[in-house]
Design a protein around this motif. Structure first.
Motif, short mmCIF file in Angstrom:
data_model
loop_
_atom_site.label_atom_id
_atom_site.label_comp_id
_atom_site.label_asym_id
_atom_site.label_seq_id
_atom_site.Cartn_x
_atom_site.Cartn_y
_atom_site.Cartn_z
N MET A 1 0.88 -1.18 -0.12
CA MET A 1 0.22 0.05 -0.11
C MET A 1 1.18 1.19 -0.39
N VAL A 2 0.33 2.15 -0.36
CA VAL A 2 1.62 3.66 -0.45
C VAL A 2 0.56 4.90 -0.09
N THR A 3 1.12 5.32 1.25
CA THR A 3 0.47 6.61 1.75
C THR A 3 0.59 7.49 1.59
N VAL A 4 -0.67 8.01 1.84
CA VAL A 4 -0.19 9.42 0.81
C VAL A 4 -0.16 10.74 3.00
N THR A 5 0.48 12.16 2.82
CA THR A 5 0.56 12.31 3.82
C THR A 5 -0.36 14.00 3.26
N ASP A 6 -0.95 14.76 4.92
CA ASP A 6 -1.38 15.69 4.75
C ASP A 6 -0.96 16.26 4.07
N LYS A 7 -0.53 16.89 3.61
CA LYS A 7 0.50 18.29 2.69
C LYS A 7 0.16 17.67 1.59
N ALA A 8 0.69 16.54 0.71
CA ALA A 8 0.37 15.31 -0.71
C ALA A 8 -1.18 15.38 -1.00
N LYS A 9 -1.88 14.95 0.06
CA LYS A 9 -3.01 14.84 0.04
C LYS A 9 -4.03 16.28 -0.43
N ASN A 10 -3.08 17.16 0.45
CA ASN A 10 -3.95 19.28 -0.40
C ASN A 10 -3.65 19.12 -1.62
N LYS A 11 -2.33 19.17 -2.14
CA LYS A 11 -1.77 19.57 -3.35
C LYS A 11 -2.33 18.32 -3.94
N ILE A 12 -2.61 17.12 -3.99
CA ILE A 12 -3.65 16.19 -5.45
C ILE A 12 -4.85 17.53 -5.32
N GLU A 13 -5.20 17.66 -4.26
CA GLU A 13 -6.80 18.13 -4.88
C GLU A 13 -6.73 19.03 -4.89
N HIS A 14 -5.86 20.04 -5.18
CA HIS A 14 -5.68 20.74 -5.93
C HIS A 14 -4.94 21.29 -7.19
N LEU A 15 -3.92 20.43 -7.63
CA LEU A 15 -3.88 20.06 -8.69
C LEU A 15 -5.31 19.37 -9.77
N MET A 16 -5.95 18.98 -8.59
CA MET A 16 -7.10 18.71 -9.57
C MET A 16 -8.29 18.81 -10.14
N GLN A 17 -8.54 20.04 -9.11
CA GLN A 17 -9.27 20.91 -9.24
C GLN A 17 -9.03 22.54 -10.58
N ASP A 18 -7.68 22.37 -10.09
CA ASP A 18 -7.20 23.67 -11.43
C ASP A 18 -7.16 22.58 -12.82
N SER A 19 -7.06 21.18 -13.13
CA SER A 19 -7.42 20.66 -14.27
C SER A 19 -8.79 20.33 -14.39
N GLU A 20 -9.66 20.57 -13.38
CA GLU A 20 -11.23 20.34 -13.69
C GLU A 20 -10.94 18.58 -13.70
N LEU A 21 -10.71 17.89 -13.11
CA LEU A 21 -10.40 16.17 -13.13
C LEU A 21 -11.66 16.45 -12.11
N ASP A 22 -12.93 14.85 -12.64
CA ASP A 22 -13.81 14.93 -11.90
C ASP A 22 -13.93 13.57 -11.52
N ALA A 23 -14.46 13.10 -10.40
CA ALA A 23 -14.34 11.66 -9.85
C ALA A 23 -13.69 10.82 -10.31
N SER A 24 -14.10 10.65 -11.26
CA SER A 24 -13.69 9.34 -12.35
C SER A 24 -12.39 9.24 -12.42
N TYR A 25 -11.80 10.05 -12.28
CA TYR A 25 -10.24 10.01 -12.03
C TYR A 25 -9.11 9.90 -10.38
N PHE A 26 -8.04 9.25 -10.64
CA PHE A 26 -6.74 8.90 -10.34
C PHE A 26 -5.77 9.18 -9.84
N LEU A 27 -4.98 9.21 -8.89
CA LEU A 27 -3.75 9.14 -9.00
C LEU A 27 -3.34 8.24 -9.56
N ARG A 28 -2.40 7.92 -10.71
CA ARG A 28 -0.56 6.19 -10.65
C ARG A 28 0.46 6.58 -10.63
#
Length: 108
Positions: free
Chosen positions: A1-28
């Motif tokens: 399993m890969v875990t995510v810190t709070d800072k990484a989670k916040n940045k990932i969510e921010h990048l997804m919002q900026d890219s206008e990605l919907d909930a069907s997207y995930f981090l590869r």
């Protein structure tokens, strides 16, 4: 399993919002040959499931790894740094026996 810190989670969510990605997207998260230590990390957003994908979720972040990458990344923590000494995602990989100075490649 890969875990995510709070800072990484916040940045990932921010990048997804900026890219206008919907909930069907995930981090590869994947590993590929290259870099000064032999293997390098790769992060991307994806919405296509590939044969052999392993899925994990940590802190609401869905993560996909192919089987080869899973073998190298099991137990890894994904972090994000925005400090003066460098900005970007960092991998804390317990399987790495050696990493390069920039932290973008490793060997086992």
């Amino acid at each position: 399993m890969v875990t995510v810190t709070d800072k990484a989670k916040n940045k990932i969510e921010h990048l997804m919002q900026d890219s206008e990605l919907d909930a069907s997207y995930f981090l590869r998260v994947s590993v590929q040959g290259g870099g000064c230590s032999g293997l390098s990390y790769n992060l991307d957003f994806d919405n296509e499931i590939k044969k052999g994908d392993q899925f994990f979720e940590d802190q609401g972040v869905r993560i996909a790894l192919d089987m080869k990458s899973f073998l190298y990344l099991a137990g890894t923590e994904l972090d994000f740094s925005d400090g003066l000494n460098g900005k970007g995602f960092n991998f804390h990989n317990p399987n790495a026996s050696r990493t390069c100075g920039c932290g973008e490649s490793f060997s086992v």
